[in-house]
Design an enzyme around this catalytic site. Sequence first.
Site, PDB file in Angstrom:
ATOM      1  CB  CYS A   1      12.224  -3.751  -9.586  1.00  0.00           C
ATOM      2  SG  CYS A   1      12.594  -4.740  -8.108  1.00  0.00           S
TER       3      CYS A   1
ATOM      4  CG  ASP B   1       0.591  -7.305  -5.328  1.00  0.00           C
ATOM      5  OD1 ASP B   1       1.074  -8.451  -5.331  1.00  0.00           O
ATOM      6  OD2 ASP B   1       1.288  -6.281  -5.384  1.00  0.00           O
TER       7      ASP B   1
ATOM      8  CB  ILE C   1      -2.196  -7.242 -14.280  1.00  0.00           C
ATOM      9  CG1 ILE C   1      -2.043  -6.540 -12.918  1.00  0.00           C
ATOM     10  CG2 ILE C   1      -2.501  -6.215 -15.369  1.00  0.00           C
ATOM     11  CD1 ILE C   1      -0.868  -5.619 -12.809  1.00  0.00           C
ATOM     12  CD  GLU C   2      -0.166 -11.252 -16.620  1.00  0.00           C
ATOM     13  OE1 GLU C   2       0.733 -12.109 -16.702  1.00  0.00           O
ATOM     14  OE2 GLU C   2      -0.515 -10.740 -15.532  1.00  0.00           O
TER      15      GLU C   2
ATOM     16  N   GLY D   1       0.773  -1.239   0.000  1.00  0.00           N
ATOM     17  CA  GLY D   1       0.000   0.000   0.000  1.00  0.00           C
ATOM     18  C   GLY D   1       0.800   1.283   0.000  1.00  0.00           C
ATOM     19  N   GLY D   2       2.061   1.213  -0.417  1.00  0.00           N
ATOM     20  CA  GLY D   2       2.888   2.427  -0.445  1.00  0.00           C
ATOM     21  C   GLY D   2       2.291   3.533  -1.305  1.00  0.00           C
TER      22      GLY D   2
ATOM     23  CB  SER E   1       5.595  -0.005  -8.036  1.00  0.00           C
ATOM     24  OG  SER E   1       6.962  -0.210  -7.810  1.00  0.00           O
TER      25      SER E   1
ATOM     26  CB  SER F   1       7.362  -1.068  -0.166  1.00  0.00           C
ATOM     27  OG  SER F   1       6.278  -0.167  -0.250  1.00  0.00           O
TER      28      SER F   1
END
Length: 381
Positions: free
Chosen positions: A79, A34, A57-58, A14-15, A76, A366
């Site tokens: 990474c 998520d 998400i897909e 929740g950042g 975000s 995060s």
Amino acid sequence: METLRVLELYSGIGGMHYALKESGIPSQVVASIDINTTANQIYRHNFPDTPLWNKTIEGITLDDFNKLSFDMILMSPPCQPFTRLGRQGDIHDPRTKSFLFILDVLPRLCRLPRFILLENVKGFESSAARDCLVKTLMECGYTFQEIMVSPTSVGIPNSRLRYYLIAKITTEDLSAQTSSKISDAFPHSAESGSSGQPTVLCPTRTGTCQPEEGHVLYKLETATDAQRKMNQNSNLSVRQIKDFLETQIEVNMENYLLPPKTLLRYALLLDIVQPTCRRSVCFTKGYGRYVEGTGSVLQSCMETEMESVFTGLDQYSEEEKLQRLLKLKLRYFTPREVANLMGFPQSFSFPEQIPDKQQYRVLGNSLNVVVVARLLQLLVY
């Protein structure tokens, strides 16, 4: 202004949501998405009234996205495909699939969101994924600004240099509009760029940012390394570590002392900071389990000078080495202290059943709440 409807992708703990609250922008998170079950537990604990979708998400249809009718996307993406220590698979890494799916969906939405904010690691700015993002934004009529910035720029004593992109649907040139405001929003940066200011990336080029400072090997550090640490600690615009610490009353610090095996094996690799320092290195998801390059440790006992412990350390037996090192009472920062250094408010908390190891892991994945809040204000106002 009217309340913005916000879609929070890769919502984690929740950042982004906290940054939105910190920014003061009238808003409602209409959905957060998520697949990390631990992160979702923590998110639901702190934002019980926000719709949280535990799905890929897909797996979300265009119709599902359209029904949300959102004005802003916060995201975000993973990474790992772009980190310096990873394989840097970029768009060929399976973890980038969901992000590419978002870029495919965006132009097909019945109503484009007015605002977009994206955060990622240093390295994303020179990736093919970034090029795909920029191409899609330009085709959709967005203007955007790319920035490399660290929490030190907002007075927080923690290095966490990250790439940010802010975009909006507007007839004005966002890069021209915000460049003049960035110095005001991030006045204290001493590491993001050579000028002491955040690095504003040119929209038509990649890889123009300054390199992030690496962690320092104590005692083996060069004169340049030592000077940089000294400069960071003398930067009065950055707050001291002690402002972010818990008290002995709040938590038993004995539980966070570095074990003897770790002290003996990694003493020379530790990045050690004191409560009066104005610097600490980036906390990663491996903090508390691994030592090298995962975050700073705190010297709790100030009655013993660090130099007196480390000088000639190799000349002693293991038992003598250990006795000397134990005098410093070196400890890990607690998860709450790491959260403090990442800008999370005191209202943020972990459910009781989440162990420290998992708390460190999700914090390492995060972002800095205060930095994102400043960027949101630049984007919207």
